[in-house]
Motif scaffolding. Structure first.
Motif, PDB file in Angstrom:
ATOM      1  N   ASN A 218       0.823  -1.220   0.000  1.00 18.31           N
ATOM      2  CA  ASN A 218       0.000   0.000   0.000  1.00 18.31           C
ATOM      3  C   ASN A 218       0.858   1.271   0.000  1.00 18.31           C
ATOM      4  OD1 ASN A 218      -2.524  -1.340   0.045  1.00 18.31           O
ATOM      5  ND2 ASN A 218      -2.314  -1.690   2.254  1.00 18.31           N
ATOM      6  N   THR A 219       2.151   1.124  -0.240  1.00 17.07           N
ATOM      7  CA  THR A 219       3.043   2.277  -0.293  1.00 17.07           C
ATOM      8  C   THR A 219       2.786   3.084  -1.563  1.00 17.07           C
ATOM      9  OG1 THR A 219       4.748   1.059   0.907  1.00 17.07           O
ATOM     10  CG2 THR A 219       5.451   3.009  -0.338  1.00 17.07           C
ATOM     11  N   LEU A 220       2.671   4.396  -1.423  1.00 15.80           N
ATOM     12  CA  LEU A 220       2.485   5.263  -2.578  1.00 15.80           C
ATOM     13  C   LEU A 220       3.811   5.427  -3.311  1.00 15.80           C
ATOM     14  CD1 LEU A 220       0.206   8.027  -0.991  1.00 15.80           C
ATOM     15  CD2 LEU A 220      -0.492   6.247  -2.605  1.00 15.80           C
ATOM     16  N   VAL A 221       3.777   5.315  -4.630  1.00 21.82           N
ATOM     17  CA  VAL A 221       5.012   5.420  -5.418  1.00 21.82           C
ATOM     18  C   VAL A 221       5.318   6.861  -5.805  1.00 21.82           C
ATOM     19  CG1 VAL A 221       4.662   3.099  -6.336  1.00 21.82           C
ATOM     20  CG2 VAL A 221       3.851   5.075  -7.649  1.00 21.82           C
ATOM     21  N   GLY A 222       4.363   7.780  -5.601  1.00 25.97           N
ATOM     22  CA  GLY A 222       4.573   9.171  -5.984  1.00 25.97           C
ATOM     23  C   GLY A 222       4.224   9.407  -7.448  1.00 25.97           C
ATOM     24  N   GLU A 223       4.199  10.666  -7.823  1.00 24.82           N
ATOM     25  CA  GLU A 223       3.876  11.034  -9.201  1.00 24.82           C
ATOM     26  C   GLU A 223       4.923  10.458 -10.150  1.00 24.82           C
ATOM     27  OE1 GLU A 223       1.461  12.655 -12.086  1.00 24.82           O
ATOM     28  OE2 GLU A 223       1.141  12.581  -9.916  1.00 24.82           O
ATOM     29  N   LYS A 224       4.463   9.640 -11.094  1.00 22.41           N
ATOM     30  CA  LYS A 224       5.337   8.967 -12.064  1.00 22.41           C
ATOM     31  C   LYS A 224       6.409   8.117 -11.381  1.00 22.41           C
ATOM     32  CE  LYS A 224       4.709  12.437 -15.681  1.00 22.41           C
ATOM     33  NZ  LYS A 224       5.376  13.368 -16.630  1.00 22.41           N
ATOM     34  N   GLY A 225       6.106   7.639 -10.159  1.00 21.69           N
ATOM     35  CA  GLY A 225       7.056   6.786  -9.452  1.00 21.69           C
ATOM     36  C   GLY A 225       8.218   7.534  -8.852  1.00 21.69           C
ATOM     37  N   ALA A 226       8.017   8.815  -8.530  1.00 26.79           N
ATOM     38  CA  ALA A 226       9.119   9.650  -8.056  1.00 26.79           C
ATOM     39  C   ALA A 226       9.695   9.172  -6.725  1.00 26.79           C
ATOM     40  CB  ALA A 226       8.651  11.102  -7.933  1.00 26.79           C
ATOM     41  N   GLN A 227       8.901   8.453  -5.915  1.00 23.00           N
ATOM     42  CA  GLN A 227       9.376   7.983  -4.614  1.00 23.00           C
ATOM     43  C   GLN A 227      10.194   6.705  -4.713  1.00 23.00           C
ATOM     44  OE1 GLN A 227       8.937   9.880  -1.946  1.00 23.00           O
ATOM     45  NE2 GLN A 227       7.777  11.335  -3.181  1.00 23.00           N
ATOM     46  N   MET A 228      10.257   6.112  -5.897  1.00 28.99           N
ATOM     47  CA  MET A 228      10.980   4.861  -6.098  1.00 28.99           C
ATOM     48  C   MET A 228      12.290   5.122  -6.841  1.00 28.99           C
ATOM     49  SD  MET A 228       8.859   2.433  -4.907  1.00 28.99           S
ATOM     50  CE  MET A 228       8.226   3.533  -3.632  1.00 28.99           C
ATOM     51  N   SER A 229      13.267   4.273  -6.598  1.00 32.46           N
ATOM     52  CA  SER A 229      14.510   4.354  -7.359  1.00 32.46           C
ATOM     53  C   SER A 229      14.290   3.773  -8.754  1.00 32.46           C
ATOM     54  CB  SER A 229      15.620   3.593  -6.641  1.00 32.46           C
ATOM     55  OG  SER A 229      15.356   2.194  -6.667  1.00 32.46           O
ATOM     56  N   GLY A 230      15.262   3.951  -9.637  1.00 31.19           N
ATOM     57  CA  GLY A 230      15.123   3.444 -10.994  1.00 31.19           C
ATOM     58  C   GLY A 230      14.960   1.938 -11.034  1.00 31.19           C
ATOM     59  N   GLY A 231      15.762   1.225 -10.227  1.00 30.51           N
ATOM     60  CA  GLY A 231      15.659  -0.228 -10.188  1.00 30.51           C
ATOM     61  C   GLY A 231      14.338  -0.698  -9.608  1.00 30.51           C
ATOM     62  N   GLN A 232      13.840  -0.014  -8.586  1.00 34.35           N
ATOM     63  CA  GLN A 232      12.553  -0.387  -7.997  1.00 34.35           C
ATOM     64  C   GLN A 232      11.418  -0.189  -8.987  1.00 34.35           C
ATOM     65  OE1 GLN A 232      12.666   2.141  -4.537  1.00 34.35           O
ATOM     66  NE2 GLN A 232      13.541   0.554  -3.220  1.00 34.35           N
ATOM     67  N   LYS A 233      11.458   0.922  -9.730  1.00 34.95           N
ATOM     68  CA  LYS A 233      10.421   1.155 -10.737  1.00 34.95           C
ATOM     69  C   LYS A 233      10.441   0.061 -11.793  1.00 34.95           C
ATOM     70  CE  LYS A 233      11.442   5.452 -11.831  1.00 34.95           C
ATOM     71  NZ  LYS A 233      11.317   6.769 -12.489  1.00 34.95           N
ATOM     72  N   LYS A 234      11.654  -0.333 -12.220  1.00 32.74           N
ATOM     73  CA  LYS A 234      11.765  -1.381 -13.228  1.00 32.74           C
ATOM     74  C   LYS A 234      11.151  -2.688 -12.742  1.00 32.74           C
ATOM     75  CE  LYS A 234      13.941   0.259 -16.897  1.00 32.74           C
ATOM     76  NZ  LYS A 234      15.370   0.056 -17.131  1.00 32.74           N
ATOM     77  N   ARG A 235      11.435  -3.052 -11.497  1.00 37.73           N
ATOM     78  CA  ARG A 235      10.933  -4.325 -10.982  1.00 37.73           C
ATOM     79  C   ARG A 235       9.412  -4.301 -10.782  1.00 37.73           C
ATOM     80  NH1 ARG A 235      15.334  -5.498  -6.325  1.00 37.73           N
ATOM     81  NH2 ARG A 235      15.666  -3.251  -6.513  1.00 37.73           N
ATOM     82  N   ILE A 236       8.876  -3.144 -10.385  1.00 36.22           N
ATOM     83  CA  ILE A 236       7.412  -3.037 -10.278  1.00 36.22           C
ATOM     84  C   ILE A 236       6.780  -3.154 -11.664  1.00 36.22           C
ATOM     85  CG2 ILE A 236       5.512  -1.481  -9.683  1.00 36.22           C
ATOM     86  CD1 ILE A 236       7.292  -0.349  -7.460  1.00 36.22           C
ATOM     87  N   ALA A 237       7.404  -2.522 -12.648  1.00 36.16           N
ATOM     88  CA  ALA A 237       6.878  -2.604 -14.023  1.00 36.16           C
ATOM     89  C   ALA A 237       6.971  -4.030 -14.557  1.00 36.16           C
ATOM     90  CB  ALA A 237       7.657  -1.649 -14.928  1.00 36.16           C
ATOM     91  N   ILE A 238       8.044  -4.749 -14.221  1.00 35.61           N
ATOM     92  CA  ILE A 238       8.163  -6.143 -14.646  1.00 35.61           C
ATOM     93  C   ILE A 238       7.086  -6.990 -13.987  1.00 35.61           C
ATOM     94  CG2 ILE A 238       9.640  -8.186 -14.529  1.00 35.61           C
ATOM     95  CD1 ILE A 238      12.049  -6.304 -14.817  1.00 35.61           C
ATOM     96  N   ALA A 239       6.824  -6.741 -12.701  1.00 32.83           N
ATOM     97  CA  ALA A 239       5.750  -7.471 -12.009  1.00 32.83           C
ATOM     98  C   ALA A 239       4.402  -7.186 -12.663  1.00 32.83           C
ATOM     99  CB  ALA A 239       5.729  -7.083 -10.533  1.00 32.83           C
ATOM    100  N   ARG A 240       4.178  -5.959 -13.045  1.00 40.64           N
ATOM    101  CA  ARG A 240       2.926  -5.601 -13.718  1.00 40.64           C
ATOM    102  C   ARG A 240       2.782  -6.331 -15.045  1.00 40.64           C
ATOM    103  NH1 ARG A 240       2.380   0.571 -14.410  1.00 40.64           N
ATOM    104  NH2 ARG A 240       4.071   0.215 -15.876  1.00 40.64           N
TER     105      ARG A 240
END
Length: 279
Positions: A218-240
């Motif tokens: 339930n963690t908010l990722v921020g606008e365009k994933g701003a709260q996540m690092s580049g690697g974290q965004k990639k892994r969330i996108a891969i999971a999606r």
């Protein structure tokens, strides 16, 4: 301004002294302040009239986009809807140029056959057409010449929405929405359960860092994933992408922002997910 005040009071006083019916001191003051106040408001609003003109100009372009009928309509109900996609992808003598650059041919007579279950890597310099091949396979564009088939069916004969439901895409710059990690993963498919979401997160090697957050999924990722690092965004996108259970999985340098350990774990997870073929 003082001259205007003097003229108004002189004229109002003249009307009262001349006995004009309906004119009193109260009437004159009411008219005076009404005119002064309305003039002030009109003067204050005048500079903003330019803003309305700019807005109308911008709205013209927006309405043009809204009213434009796309040649590839994702909301169209036309086209066949095969129950499953299990066969091969084939590019047959495909040529293509972008509409904005009609004089530059990106692809010239491309022939490529990919069997079910294969993993194919497209390698080449910038501008050689790697991303163009991916976009044509997603049917974001149609080729100028030749055709692309899936299971020997021309993709132009397939229903666009139904066809794209069998494709998972992770781009080089993944897009996350300003909501929770859970919602971002579940956007991959409408009827995703929590168990499927967690399994996809594990396969993408994203589960461990997600569970370290206080609010976990339930963690908010921020606008365009701003709260996540580049690697974290990639892994969330891969999971999606994985939660869709796609038959065609397209990875556009999807592991470029991962460390070697995470990249190896994600690669092993991707290889386990059969039957599917990927770029």
């Amino acid at each position: 301004m003082n001259g205007t005040y003097g003229l108004a009071f002189w004229y109002g006083t003249s009307l009262i002294l001349n006995g004009e019916p309906g004119y009193t001191i109260g009437t004159v003051l009411a008219v005076f302040f009404s005119v002064i106040h309305s003039s002030y408001c009109i003067g204050a609003a005048a500079p903003h009239f330019e803003t309305f003109a700019i807005a109308r100009g911008a709205a013209f372009n927006i309405f043009q986009v809204i009213d434009k009928k796309p040649s590839i309509d994702n909301f169209s109900t036309a086209g066949c809807k095969p129950e499953s996609i299990e066969g091969t992808v084939e590019f047959k003598n495909v040529s293509f140029h972008y509409p904005s650059r009609p004089s530059i041919k990106i692809l010239k007579g491309l022939n490529l056959r990919i069997k079910s279950g294969e993993t194919v890597a497209l390698v080449g310099p910038n501008g050689s057409g790697k991303s163009t091949v991916v976009q044509l396979l997603q049917r974001l564009y149609d080729p100028d010449d030749g055709f692309i088939t899936v299971d020997e069916n021309d993709i132009r004969a397939l229903n666009v929405r139904h066809y794209r439901e069998h494709i998972g895409v992770v781009s080089q710059e993944p897009v996350l929405f300003g909501t929770t990690i859970s919602n971002n993963i579940k956007y991959g498919r409408d009827d995703v359960t929590d168990e499927e979401m967690e399994r996809a997160a594990r396969e993408a090697n994203a589960y461990d860092f997600i569970m370290e957050f206080p609010n976990k999924f339930n963690t908010l990722v921020g606008e365009k994933g701003a709260q996540m690092s580049g690697g974290q965004k990639k892994r969330i996108a891969i999971a999606r992408a994985l939660v869709r259970n796609p038959k065609i999985l397209i990875l556009d340098e999807a592991t470029s922002a991962l460390d070697s350990e995470s990249e190896s774990a994600v690669q092993v997870a991707l290889e386990k997910n059969t039957p599917r073929y990927s770029f």
